[in-house]
Scaffold this active site. Structure first.
Site, PDB file in Angstrom:
ATOM      1  N   LYS A   1       0.781  -1.231   0.000  1.00 25.92           N
ATOM      2  CA  LYS A   1       0.000   0.000   0.000  1.00 25.92           C
ATOM      3  C   LYS A   1       0.822   1.296   0.000  1.00 25.92           C
ATOM      4  CE  LYS A   1      -3.970  -1.650  -0.402  1.00 25.92           C
ATOM      5  NZ  LYS A   1      -3.511  -2.326  -1.613  1.00 25.92           N
TER       6      LYS A   1
ATOM      7  N   TYR B   1      -6.633  -5.368  -1.584  1.00 24.72           N
ATOM      8  CA  TYR B   1      -5.324  -5.509  -2.230  1.00 24.72           C
ATOM      9  C   TYR B   1      -5.295  -4.773  -3.578  1.00 24.72           C
ATOM     10  CZ  TYR B   1      -0.854  -7.786  -3.231  1.00 24.72           C
ATOM     11  OH  TYR B   1       0.476  -8.047  -3.498  1.00 24.72           O
TER      12      TYR B   1
END
Length: 391
Positions: free
Chosen positions: A297, A385
């Protein structure tokens, strides 16, 4: 020197913001304390979320990523000696791109130079003053000369140790931090990847990750205790441990080995600064937040930050409205805290902790089995994700 937006840091966030502003006719100057060669060689993350990849393509800087990057439509989870695939495309209709941050930086630098962008390397910012005024200034040194850049706005994309975060008044800033009791021993190896998609492996001895940089270069990681020195691990020890953690009960899969060209240890932490704005000084990327790399991330949060900022700065420039600028910190933090939770969840799910007992180990295996068996649980992983829509 005078510009509309002064940007500190020529990482992907600072460069992308400068590019987006240029496309809207807003001038900027990017100050980077390192030289160009360093910026184009430093190794960082490689997973690009679906929405970020689409944005790069739409902004005209994703051509090489489309041609040379890998489109991944899922990941593989390994645990208890078995392998289970999480199919992102089937679950969400989205995918991710594997394209190293190093290459994104190269693409953006080349584009800014081609567009005659004002990009100063080896220009070290030393102070930000007047953030509460309508003419903030950045003091910096370039070519051995102390200079001042006067701006309408300052955006600090200069990382955790930069002057951006340190320039926010201590009485208005809150920080939230969690340090994990382990790090990642990462290697680059001149060997073709042993897999088509990323492998996330949970093992009683610790986590392992198999990724890739190209068709001939693999990137792999091992969970190691804090304080580990990469030099204490021989190449043979690293390959043996990776092989053990990726091993399948049924056999039939072998980890390819090759010359290791780089190895280092990355510490693991979660960190958030609130707010991400003071006056006309804005924080973006690692200057405001850090996530453990398990959820992929870090790069994506930074790019989402500057996409918000670009939209807000264009609205102020064209319509004279500061509504989006005023909302920037709150808007960005909603996504950041979602990503913080997902990264924490992935990290604690897949790693072993020093205090774990047999009960903790069985709980993790049960949770992993649930994700593999339940479309709803797998969708939760896949949605986060691949990148949640704007919130």
């Amino acid at each position: 020197m005078r510009t509309r937006v002064g940007i500190i840091g020529a990482g992907p966030a600072g460069l992308y913001l400068s590019h987006l502003l240029h496309r809207s006719g807003i001038e900027s100057v990017v100050l980077e304390r390192r030289d160009r060669d360093y910026c184009e060689r430093r190794q960082r993350a490689g997973i690009v979320e679906h929405g970020v990849a689409e944005a790069l393509i739409a902004a005209g800087v994703g051509t090489r990523m489309e041609r040379e990057g890998f489109r991944h439509e899922g990941i593989e989870l390994r645990f208890g000696g078995q392998a289970r695939r999480i199919d992102f495309t089937a679950l969400t209709g989205r995918s991710v791109r594997l394209y190293p941050q190093t290459e994104i930086v190269r693409d953006l630098i080349a584009r800014r130079i081609a567009d005659d962008g004002r990009l100063l390397f080896e220009a070290e910012a030393s102070a930000i003053e007047g953030a509460e005024t309508d003419r903030p200034r950045i003091h910096f040194t370039h070519d051995g000369t102390e200079q001042v850049l006067e701006c309408d706005y300052v955006v600090a994309c200069d990382g955790f140790h930069g002057i951006g975060r340190a320039s926010l008044p201590s009485d208005v800033v809150r920080t939230f931090e969690k340090v994990y009791p382990f790090g990642w021993l990462g290697i680059l190896a001149d060997v073709p990847p042993s897999c088509d998609e990323l492998i996330y492996a949970h093992h009683p001895r610790g986590f392992a990750l198999h990724s890739m940089r190209s068709e001939s270069v693999s990137r792999l990681y091992l969970q190691v205790p804090n304080g580990t020195d990469a030099a204490d691990w021989s190449d043979e020890q690293i390959w043996d441990e990776l092989s053990a953690r990726f091993a399948l009960r049924s056999g039939g899969w072998e980890l390819k080995r090759g010359p290791i060209t780089d190895k280092s240890v990355t510490p693991m932490r979660s960190f958030v600064t609130e707010p991400m704005r003071h006056g006309r000084l804005f924080l973006a990327g690692d200057s405001a937040h850090i996530v453990p790399p398990t959820g992929a991330k870090g790069l994506n949060l930074a790019m989402n930050d500057v996409m918000l900022l670009a939209e807000a700065l264009v609205a102020e420039d064209r319509r004279g409205t500061t509504e989006l600028l005023d909302a920037y910190s709150d808007t960005a933090l909603r996504r950041i805290w979602r990503a913080m939770h997902f990264s924490f969840w992935m990290t604690t799910l897949l790693h072993t902790l020093p205090e774990d007992d047999a009960f903790d180990q069985r709980l993790r295996l049960s949770h992993l089995e649930h994700i593999a068996a339940s479309p709803a649980a797998a969708t939760h992983l896949a949605e986060n994700y691949t990148g949640i829509p704007r919130i």
